[in-house]
Design a protein around this motif. Sequence first.
Motif, PDB file in Angstrom:
ATOM      1  N   GLU A   1      -5.198  12.486  -5.521  1.00 45.41           N
ATOM      2  CA  GLU A   1      -5.925  11.979  -4.368  1.00 45.41           C
ATOM      3  C   GLU A   1      -5.519  10.538  -4.112  1.00 45.41           C
ATOM      4  O   GLU A   1      -5.642   9.674  -4.980  1.00 45.41           O
ATOM      5  N   ASP A   2      -5.000  10.248  -2.917  1.00 47.91           N
ATOM      6  CA  ASP A   2      -4.627   8.883  -2.565  1.00 47.91           C
ATOM      7  C   ASP A   2      -5.870   8.025  -2.393  1.00 47.91           C
ATOM      8  O   ASP A   2      -6.968   8.529  -2.109  1.00 47.91           O
ATOM      9  N   ALA A   3      -5.682   6.700  -2.552  1.00 50.78           N
ATOM     10  CA  ALA A   3      -6.790   5.775  -2.389  1.00 50.78           C
ATOM     11  C   ALA A   3      -7.312   5.823  -0.949  1.00 50.78           C
ATOM     12  O   ALA A   3      -6.520   5.908  -0.006  1.00 50.78           O
ATOM     13  N   PRO A   4      -8.626   5.786  -0.756  1.00 49.08           N
ATOM     14  CA  PRO A   4      -9.184   5.817   0.600  1.00 49.08           C
ATOM     15  C   PRO A   4      -8.640   4.699   1.480  1.00 49.08           C
ATOM     16  O   PRO A   4      -8.392   4.903   2.677  1.00 49.08           O
ATOM     17  N   SER A   5      -8.441   3.505   0.909  1.00 45.18           N
ATOM     18  CA  SER A   5      -7.915   2.397   1.698  1.00 45.18           C
ATOM     19  C   SER A   5      -6.485   2.695   2.156  1.00 45.18           C
ATOM     20  O   SER A   5      -6.077   2.290   3.248  1.00 45.18           O
ATOM     21  N   ALA A   6      -5.724   3.429   1.323  1.00 40.44           N
ATOM     22  CA  ALA A   6      -4.355   3.787   1.694  1.00 40.44           C
ATOM     23  C   ALA A   6      -4.357   4.810   2.831  1.00 40.44           C
ATOM     24  O   ALA A   6      -3.552   4.731   3.768  1.00 40.44           O
TER      25      ALA A   6
ATOM     26  N   ALA B   1      -5.107   2.986   6.003  1.00 35.70           N
ATOM     27  CA  ALA B   1      -3.969   2.176   6.444  1.00 35.70           C
ATOM     28  C   ALA B   1      -2.870   3.056   7.040  1.00 35.70           C
ATOM     29  O   ALA B   1      -2.236   2.686   8.039  1.00 35.70           O
ATOM     30  N   MET B   2      -2.641   4.238   6.452  1.00 30.13           N
ATOM     31  CA  MET B   2      -1.623   5.151   6.989  1.00 30.13           C
ATOM     32  C   MET B   2      -2.022   5.654   8.369  1.00 30.13           C
ATOM     33  O   MET B   2      -1.177   5.758   9.274  1.00 30.13           O
ATOM     34  N   ALA B   3      -3.301   5.958   8.533  1.00 33.35           N
ATOM     35  CA  ALA B   3      -3.779   6.441   9.827  1.00 33.35           C
ATOM     36  C   ALA B   3      -3.638   5.359  10.895  1.00 33.35           C
ATOM     37  O   ALA B   3      -3.217   5.629  12.032  1.00 33.35           O
ATOM     38  N   GLU B   4      -3.982   4.115  10.539  1.00 41.05           N
ATOM     39  CA  GLU B   4      -3.897   3.023  11.504  1.00 41.05           C
ATOM     40  C   GLU B   4      -2.453   2.699  11.880  1.00 41.05           C
ATOM     41  O   GLU B   4      -2.167   2.348  13.025  1.00 41.05           O
ATOM     42  N   ALA B   5      -1.543   2.825  10.903  1.00 36.24           N
ATOM     43  CA  ALA B   5      -0.140   2.500  11.164  1.00 36.24           C
ATOM     44  C   ALA B   5       0.635   3.665  11.752  1.00 36.24           C
ATOM     45  O   ALA B   5       1.750   3.492  12.248  1.00 36.24           O
TER      46      ALA B   5
ATOM     47  N   MET C   1      -1.487   3.574  -2.914  1.00 39.13           N
ATOM     48  CA  MET C   1      -2.435   2.486  -2.827  1.00 39.13           C
ATOM     49  C   MET C   1      -2.229   1.737  -1.510  1.00 39.13           C
ATOM     50  O   MET C   1      -1.223   1.927  -0.823  1.00 39.13           O
ATOM     51  N   LYS C   2      -3.168   0.854  -1.183  1.00 41.67           N
ATOM     52  CA  LYS C   2      -3.090   0.113   0.077  1.00 41.67           C
ATOM     53  C   LYS C   2      -1.802  -0.707   0.163  1.00 41.67           C
ATOM     54  O   LYS C   2      -1.142  -0.754   1.200  1.00 41.67           O
ATOM     55  N   GLU C   3      -1.427  -1.349  -0.963  1.00 43.85           N
ATOM     56  CA  GLU C   3      -0.222  -2.174  -0.934  1.00 43.85           C
ATOM     57  C   GLU C   3       1.046  -1.335  -0.795  1.00 43.85           C
ATOM     58  O   GLU C   3       2.065  -1.823  -0.284  1.00 43.85           O
ATOM     59  N   ASP C   4       1.001  -0.059  -1.238  1.00 46.25           N
ATOM     60  CA  ASP C   4       2.157   0.827  -1.053  1.00 46.25           C
ATOM     61  C   ASP C   4       2.387   1.110   0.428  1.00 46.25           C
ATOM     62  O   ASP C   4       3.535   1.193   0.883  1.00 46.25           O
ATOM     63  N   VAL C   5       1.293   1.267   1.165  1.00 48.82           N
ATOM     64  CA  VAL C   5       1.409   1.505   2.609  1.00 48.82           C
ATOM     65  C   VAL C   5       1.978   0.272   3.292  1.00 48.82           C
ATOM     66  O   VAL C   5       2.852   0.371   4.170  1.00 48.82           O
ATOM     67  N   ALA C   6       1.519  -0.916   2.876  1.00 54.38           N
ATOM     68  CA  ALA C   6       2.037  -2.156   3.457  1.00 54.38           C
ATOM     69  C   ALA C   6       3.535  -2.284   3.194  1.00 54.38           C
ATOM     70  O   ALA C   6       4.300  -2.709   4.075  1.00 54.38           O
ATOM     71  N   ALA C   7       3.962  -1.902   1.984  1.00 53.60           N
ATOM     72  CA  ALA C   7       5.389  -1.962   1.654  1.00 53.60           C
ATOM     73  C   ALA C   7       6.189  -0.984   2.501  1.00 53.60           C
ATOM     74  O   ALA C   7       7.303  -1.291   2.952  1.00 53.60           O
TER      75      ALA C   7
END
Length: 522
Positions: A225-230, A233-237, A254-260
């Motif tokens: 299960e991916d982090a909820p914050s991730a 972030a994926m949905a927004e991006a 994780m959230k920082e993985d999406v940012a990367a």
Amino acid sequence: MTTEVRVPTLGESVTEATVATWFKKPGDTVAVDEMLCELETDKVTVEVPSPVAGTLDEIVAAEGDTVGVDALLANIAEGDAGSKAAPKGKEAAKEEEAPSSAARTASGGTGETIDVMVPTLGESVTEATVSTWFKAVGDSVAADEMLCELETDKVSVEVPAPAAGTLTEILAPEGTTVDASAKLAVMTQGEGAAPAASEPAAPEGDTQYSTPAAGKDTSMGKDVEDAPSAKKAMAEAGISRDQVTGTGRDGRAMKEDVAAAIAAAGSAAKGADIPAPAPTPRAPVPADDAAREERVKMTRLRQTIAKRLKDSQNTAAMLTTYNEVDMTEVMALRSEYKDLFLKKHGVKLGFMSFFTKACCHALKEVPEVNAEIDGTDIVYKNFVHMGIAAGTPTGLVVPVIRDADSMSFHAIEQAIAEKGARARDGKLSMAEMQGGTFTISNGGVYGSLMSSPILNPPQSGILGMHKIQERPMVVNGEIVIRPMMYLALSYDHRIVDGKGAVTFLVRVKEALEDPRRLLMDL
């Protein structure tokens, strides 16, 4: 009796978090300090330990819920009351006697068996690699004797024996990656305990919270299960999950993985017409040479050092400027007062306190060297947290001396000596290596005459010290022999101009060539 589990303090300016993962379910028995769940904020991941030993009675905040500081997460029934799953009789008594999450006991055939668990690794650290076992199966061990050493991407952690006895079984051999709640080994308590002949216990990789054992088929296991914050972030991006490389437990995004992933996509779009350089394959090695080679896996610390240094070169517009300093006055001052200094303060007077003082003095005049870039903002620091790079047997680490600009010479020397010893012994905590605003690296202790140090991001400056070497210099029209040292300042040209960098280095040179300037604040 029921004990409430609440959200801990999340840090300055952080008011809420998301429940990312529950490691326990209602009915499970928990020990004191055993990890119950993991929370995610927009800055860090926070682990929530059990405040008491008992049984997890109720989970109030489920995975994915957003909770505020001090919000109720769960209830724990202390002891064996309040849950059908709690141990009974003699088993329960032994379970209640468990001192911490580092050891769990159960009734054995010839004596008590003790589970050796991964100790607390620190905030935001979720896994470690077993680097060295100091004991073998069947060895007798004393209480608190070192059993093995774990490596994280920051520090090394020693695992002591929770009691005297015999090492019965090693579940995580050297090289194994384990999570924060994994079982490392099993011991049999007592002086004359013999190794158990029972079937080996199932490896920790069999749980959804551990690294799967090599070759194990996990296709039928529970989905990660991916982090909820991730997810948010994926949905927004507007990016898909297959574009994100998860670095969390079991590959969780994780959230920082999406940012990367977003940053990588942007870089790819800008340079779409420029093919990315392919990694250079290793050249064929003759068979007789291959037989004499030794292949050793990089430690987690070395991998992290390599990644951070390369990221620094890729991100910052790094440039290095050089100067040289005549060490005559500093060496004379040190020679005159070193014995009195040692007698009064109990620590030797070295060169590092002079350089630290000189840098703090120069940083006041050129504050951009002590600043950092945050997006489109420049963050100026009205304090100096000085990083002192130190070489250790496992790699380079940078302990931080906080508020060095307000410290005396002897306080700086004491801090450097204490942190240097802790660094060599692998005892530094992550907190002691974070928050630096400027760094000094002394390659001269290894004989380096000149080099270009690499920035320690997000810092904008690093000073490289080098070997003191006697050279002929022209002084007042005469050639004299002087102890000279080359200085190198590497800086981020995005924030520091050439004028500021040269001015900084000249101020350091002036302070060292005439140490009285430090006393007069000139």
